[in-house]
Structure formats: structure tokens, C-alpha cells
Motif scaffolding. Sequence first.
Motif, PDB file in Angstrom:
ATOM      1  N   GLU A 189      27.031  37.764  46.587  1.00 37.28           N
ATOM      2  CA  GLU A 189      26.412  37.084  46.034  1.00 37.28           C
ATOM      3  C   GLU A 189      26.085  36.108  45.998  1.00 37.28           C
ATOM      4  OE1 GLU A 189      23.356  40.280  44.079  1.00 37.28           O
ATOM      5  OE2 GLU A 189      23.453  41.408  45.918  1.00 37.28           O
ATOM      6  N   GLY A 190      25.772  35.072  45.789  1.00 36.93           N
ATOM      7  CA  GLY A 190      25.906  33.990  45.695  1.00 36.93           C
ATOM      8  C   GLY A 190      27.287  32.771  45.487  1.00 36.93           C
ATOM      9  N   HIS A 191      27.515  32.089  46.214  1.00 34.45           N
ATOM     10  CA  HIS A 191      28.690  31.524  46.437  1.00 34.45           C
ATOM     11  C   HIS A 191      29.137  30.173  45.895  1.00 34.45           C
ATOM     12  CE1 HIS A 191      28.402  33.240  50.692  1.00 34.45           C
ATOM     13  NE2 HIS A 191      29.081  34.122  49.712  1.00 34.45           N
ATOM     14  N   THR A 192      29.515  29.605  44.827  1.00 31.64           N
ATOM     15  CA  THR A 192      30.204  28.285  44.476  1.00 31.64           C
ATOM     16  C   THR A 192      30.329  27.524  45.732  1.00 31.64           C
ATOM     17  OG1 THR A 192      32.141  28.450  44.949  1.00 31.64           O
ATOM     18  CG2 THR A 192      31.829  29.273  43.042  1.00 31.64           C
ATOM     19  N   PRO A 193      30.056  26.092  45.958  1.00 32.82           N
ATOM     20  CA  PRO A 193      30.439  25.205  47.321  1.00 32.82           C
ATOM     21  C   PRO A 193      32.122  25.419  48.009  1.00 32.82           C
ATOM     22  CG  PRO A 193      29.332  23.630  45.478  1.00 32.82           C
ATOM     23  CD  PRO A 193      29.861  25.652  45.064  1.00 32.82           C
ATOM     24  N   LEU A 194      32.281  25.090  46.594  1.00 30.59           N
ATOM     25  CA  LEU A 194      34.392  25.500  47.744  1.00 30.59           C
ATOM     26  C   LEU A 194      33.951  27.258  48.559  1.00 30.59           C
ATOM     27  CD1 LEU A 194      36.692  25.075  48.445  1.00 30.59           C
ATOM     28  CD2 LEU A 194      37.362  26.134  46.165  1.00 30.59           C
ATOM     29  N   GLU A 195      33.082  28.232  48.035  1.00 32.32           N
ATOM     30  CA  GLU A 195      32.819  29.500  49.237  1.00 32.32           C
ATOM     31  C   GLU A 195      32.799  29.465  50.235  1.00 32.32           C
ATOM     32  OE1 GLU A 195      33.801  32.967  45.187  1.00 32.32           O
ATOM     33  OE2 GLU A 195      32.207  31.805  45.717  1.00 32.32           O
ATOM     34  N   SER A 196      31.368  28.475  49.600  1.00 34.83           N
ATOM     35  CA  SER A 196      30.669  28.261  51.046  1.00 34.83           C
ATOM     36  C   SER A 196      31.466  27.825  52.296  1.00 34.83           C
ATOM     37  CB  SER A 196      29.532  27.762  50.399  1.00 34.83           C
ATOM     38  OG  SER A 196      28.090  28.213  49.754  1.00 34.83           O
ATOM     39  N   ALA A 197      32.011  26.339  51.513  1.00 32.75           N
ATOM     40  CA  ALA A 197      32.584  25.495  52.665  1.00 32.75           C
ATOM     41  C   ALA A 197      33.805  26.555  53.528  1.00 32.75           C
ATOM     42  CB  ALA A 197      33.481  24.568  52.117  1.00 32.75           C
ATOM     43  N   LEU A 210      47.144  27.484  53.605  1.00 29.85           N
ATOM     44  CA  LEU A 210      46.807  27.724  52.380  1.00 29.85           C
ATOM     45  C   LEU A 210      46.832  27.008  50.606  1.00 29.85           C
ATOM     46  CD1 LEU A 210      50.818  29.635  52.705  1.00 29.85           C
ATOM     47  CD2 LEU A 210      48.633  30.092  52.747  1.00 29.85           C
ATOM     48  N   ASP A 211      46.815  25.175  50.705  1.00 25.09           N
ATOM     49  CA  ASP A 211      47.073  24.299  50.151  1.00 25.09           C
ATOM     50  C   ASP A 211      45.361  24.777  49.857  1.00 25.09           C
ATOM     51  OD1 ASP A 211      47.089  22.109  48.614  1.00 25.09           O
ATOM     52  OD2 ASP A 211      46.362  20.722  50.607  1.00 25.09           O
ATOM     53  N   THR A 212      44.253  25.296  50.762  1.00 26.15           N
ATOM     54  CA  THR A 212      43.474  25.325  50.383  1.00 26.15           C
ATOM     55  C   THR A 212      43.018  26.590  49.608  1.00 26.15           C
ATOM     56  OG1 THR A 212      42.062  24.960  52.222  1.00 26.15           O
ATOM     57  CG2 THR A 212      40.605  26.214  51.725  1.00 26.15           C
ATOM     58  N   LEU A 213      43.753  27.753  49.829  1.00 27.39           N
ATOM     59  CA  LEU A 213      43.415  29.298  48.636  1.00 27.39           C
ATOM     60  C   LEU A 213      44.601  28.448  47.377  1.00 27.39           C
ATOM     61  CD1 LEU A 213      45.398  31.305  51.873  1.00 27.39           C
ATOM     62  CD2 LEU A 213      42.484  31.065  50.533  1.00 27.39           C
ATOM     63  N   TYR A 214      45.120  28.125  47.212  1.00 29.00           N
ATOM     64  CA  TYR A 214      46.185  27.567  45.949  1.00 29.00           C
ATOM     65  C   TYR A 214      44.346  26.358  45.489  1.00 29.00           C
ATOM     66  CZ  TYR A 214      50.534  28.568  46.419  1.00 29.00           C
ATOM     67  OH  TYR A 214      52.109  29.690  46.577  1.00 29.00           O
ATOM     68  N   THR A 215      43.559  25.271  46.008  1.00 27.17           N
ATOM     69  CA  THR A 215      42.703  25.108  45.497  1.00 27.17           C
ATOM     70  C   THR A 215      41.737  26.424  45.110  1.00 27.17           C
ATOM     71  OG1 THR A 215      42.756  23.144  46.797  1.00 27.17           O
ATOM     72  CG2 THR A 215      40.616  23.100  45.719  1.00 27.17           C
ATOM     73  N   TYR A 216      41.362  27.262  45.915  1.00 24.27           N
ATOM     74  CA  TYR A 216      40.145  28.290  45.534  1.00 24.27           C
ATOM     75  C   TYR A 216      40.358  28.828  44.439  1.00 24.27           C
ATOM     76  CZ  TYR A 216      37.207  32.123  46.340  1.00 24.27           C
ATOM     77  OH  TYR A 216      36.295  33.337  45.868  1.00 24.27           O
ATOM     78  N   ILE A 217      42.110  29.055  44.018  1.00 17.64           N
ATOM     79  CA  ILE A 217      42.788  29.586  42.771  1.00 17.64           C
ATOM     80  C   ILE A 217      42.280  29.047  42.009  1.00 17.64           C
ATOM     81  CG2 ILE A 217      43.246  31.431  44.205  1.00 17.64           C
ATOM     82  CD1 ILE A 217      46.074  31.273  42.935  1.00 17.64           C
ATOM     83  N   ARG A 245      35.119  37.283  41.276  1.00 17.98           N
ATOM     84  CA  ARG A 245      34.865  36.870  39.786  1.00 17.98           C
ATOM     85  C   ARG A 245      33.185  36.808  40.163  1.00 17.98           C
ATOM     86  NH1 ARG A 245      34.951  31.080  38.449  1.00 17.98           N
ATOM     87  NH2 ARG A 245      34.644  30.716  36.299  1.00 17.98           N
ATOM     88  N   LYS A 246      32.604  37.282  38.778  1.00 13.78           N
ATOM     89  CA  LYS A 246      31.079  36.695  38.951  1.00 13.78           C
ATOM     90  C   LYS A 246      31.047  35.247  38.388  1.00 13.78           C
ATOM     91  CE  LYS A 246      29.537  40.853  39.713  1.00 13.78           C
ATOM     92  NZ  LYS A 246      28.992  41.538  41.967  1.00 13.78           N
ATOM     93  N   HIS A 247      30.549  33.903  39.238  1.00 14.60           N
ATOM     94  CA  HIS A 247      30.393  33.029  38.829  1.00 14.60           C
ATOM     95  C   HIS A 247      28.471  32.188  38.146  1.00 14.60           C
ATOM     96  CE1 HIS A 247      33.448  31.783  41.610  1.00 14.60           C
ATOM     97  NE2 HIS A 247      33.325  32.482  42.072  1.00 14.60           N
ATOM     98  N   LYS A 248      28.737  31.705  37.078  1.00 14.70           N
ATOM     99  CA  LYS A 248      27.681  31.400  36.432  1.00 14.70           C
ATOM    100  C   LYS A 248      26.248  30.647  37.164  1.00 14.70           C
ATOM    101  CE  LYS A 248      29.737  30.184  32.328  1.00 14.70           C
ATOM    102  NZ  LYS A 248      30.461  29.435  31.287  1.00 14.70           N
ATOM    103  N   ILE A 249      24.978  30.910  37.111  1.00 13.89           N
ATOM    104  CA  ILE A 249      24.017  30.759  37.994  1.00 13.89           C
ATOM    105  C   ILE A 249      24.059  28.831  38.173  1.00 13.89           C
ATOM    106  CG2 ILE A 249      21.960  30.292  38.166  1.00 13.89           C
ATOM    107  CD1 ILE A 249      21.978  32.902  39.186  1.00 13.89           C
ATOM    108  N   GLN A 252      26.740  28.402  41.681  1.00 13.89           N
ATOM    109  CA  GLN A 252      26.452  28.688  42.528  1.00 13.89           C
ATOM    110  C   GLN A 252      25.434  27.440  43.300  1.00 13.89           C
ATOM    111  OE1 GLN A 252      24.352  32.818  41.957  1.00 13.89           O
ATOM    112  NE2 GLN A 252      26.023  33.332  40.929  1.00 13.89           N
ATOM    113  N   VAL A 253      25.720  27.781  44.593  1.00 12.85           N
ATOM    114  CA  VAL A 253      24.384  27.360  45.459  1.00 12.85           C
ATOM    115  C   VAL A 253      23.332  27.942  46.797  1.00 12.85           C
ATOM    116  CG1 VAL A 253      26.315  25.341  45.701  1.00 12.85           C
ATOM    117  CG2 VAL A 253      26.128  27.602  47.406  1.00 12.85           C
ATOM    118  N   VAL A 254      22.311  27.140  46.561  1.00 16.48           N
ATOM    119  CA  VAL A 254      21.357  27.952  47.325  1.00 16.48           C
ATOM    120  C   VAL A 254      21.358  28.601  48.657  1.00 16.48           C
ATOM    121  CG1 VAL A 254      19.699  27.592  45.888  1.00 16.48           C
ATOM    122  CG2 VAL A 254      20.878  26.373  48.450  1.00 16.48           C
ATOM    123  N   THR A 255      23.059  27.857  49.237  1.00 19.22           N
ATOM    124  CA  THR A 255      23.145  28.640  50.605  1.00 19.22           C
ATOM    125  C   THR A 255      23.476  29.790  50.475  1.00 19.22           C
ATOM    126  OG1 THR A 255      25.139  27.576  50.342  1.00 19.22           O
ATOM    127  CG2 THR A 255      23.514  26.231  51.603  1.00 19.22           C
TER     128      THR A 255
END
Length: 280
Positions: A189-197, A210-217, A245-249, A252-255
Motif C-alpha cells: 500500500e502506497g509506493h514511493t516514486p522509485l517503487e512505482s518506477a 542490480l544497480d537499480t536495486l542498490y539505489t532502492y536500498i 518498510r512503512k513510508h511516510k505519507i 508516497q505517490v498516489v498511483t
Amino acid sequence: MLFHKQAEFASGSILTQEMLELLETYPKQFLQLYFESYCEGVLCGLDYKIREGDLWLTPGILWWQKKIWTSSTAVNISAFLRKCHLEEGALGIVQWRPEQEIKQKGVTVHRLSLDIQYNLTKESPLEVGRFLWRDHRPIKVPNNWDELIESTERGYYFNICHAFQAFPGHATFVRLIFKYMKEVLRQKEGHTPLESAILVQLQNQGGVSLDTLYTYIGRNTAIDSCDNKLPLEELLQAVNEQLHRKHKISDQVVTSSEDIDETMQDGDDMQMEPQGYMLD
């Protein structure tokens, strides 16, 4: 100069050496040029399946040494391990091993057959998976993301996190791992912009670098820098922590995953159906 060659087969015409060479070189050159920028690893297929209690590797295609290695035959990994008469508690790596080339009816055949290595620190694009052998316990492959993470910590599962997927640029995990990651992201529930991408790319391409996964963490780690790279098990565990991880509102993005499904095509795993070999 660009050009296009096409062999013309007409009734009564003589089959020339140039025509025969064209039949071989055109598809070979096309595939080598198309995958030139790809790292070595699985192109498609070579999926892990459990059939009647045994672990199988489905037919597929491997990209290695700038060559296509392919087969239409499934491989029974469990049966192979049983024939090896392993000691109880043995730790090993199942991987493809090149055999000596042979000639069959004027065709040179290079084969890859399954083998076991015991150097657990060595990374290879020919790796299939790692195991802890138990005489009375069948080899299992993770069925979901939670079991995948468990496989990085315990020897109960066949560890597939060191198997490579052929991918533009650098090596990355096999598609089954990204399939499970996509399922977790869809349910989150609720993605960050990076998670949506990342979710969009998983749906369209079946994987990320793997470079993207390093950026994600949250690590600005260059893939080429061996000193800064995490062991692959630790990288997956770090990704798992971020996924839960629970993100702050405000982060998050609305998508949602439903919004993404409506606007993007779902590119699920390719299911081409190797004992690996390559015709030269």
C-alpha cells in the motif's frame, strides 16, 4: 555500407557455397549483434519447476561467450544430484560445464552438461543454483518472496540468487526472483516514486538491474566497484527490508498497482521452453 542478402531457391537452380554460408551466418550474426550489450546469463526459459517431487530446469536459452546455447529438453536436477552419491550435509553449486566439442554429420556441436562445484565464493554465469544435500529431504525451490528470503539464510531451499539473467549492461537476478518481488510490490500500500518506477519496469521487462536495486536500498554503489558490492544474499535481504518498510505519507505517490496495470502492459516472465548445447 548497409546491405541485405537473400538466398534465392528456384527450381533447377544449383545450391552454391555462398547460399549455404548465408543460411548459417545471417541468423548467427543477427543474434550476436542483438545481444552484444547483454551480460552473460539466461536469455529465456531455464525456469525452476517442481514435478512429482523433483526439481527440473525447463528448456531455454543461455547467452555465454557471445554465443547462443539452446535445447528443447528439460533437465531433472534432483535426479542428477542423486546420481552423484553426495555425502550428507554436502554444500555445492550446480552449474553448466563445457564438454569437448564433437562433430555430427558435418556439424560441430559444443555441449554444456551439469556439474557440481564446491567453491562457494566463485560467481559464474553458468551457475544454476546452490544446495545443502540431505539424503531424505527433496530439493525445493522457493514458491514466493518469503521463501526466497528464507533460502538466503537456510539450506532448506535451492538457492537461486547466484544464477544470472542475461540483461543489458550488468548481470542481474533471474526472472523468478523478480516475479516474486513484483507480487510483493503489487500488494504494498502506497509506493514511493522509485517503487512505482520499479514496478512498471518489472511488469514490462521482467527485471531490473542490480544497480537499480542498490539505489532502492539507499546505497550509491557502483556495480563495477567490487569493494562496495554486497553479497547477493545480503542484497536481497536489504531489498526485503525496504519492501516491508512503512513510508511516510509525504514519501508516497498516489498511483497504485491497479493504476499501473491500466496504463502499462503486463510483461510477465517469458516461458520459452535446455540440456544446453550450441551449434557452431
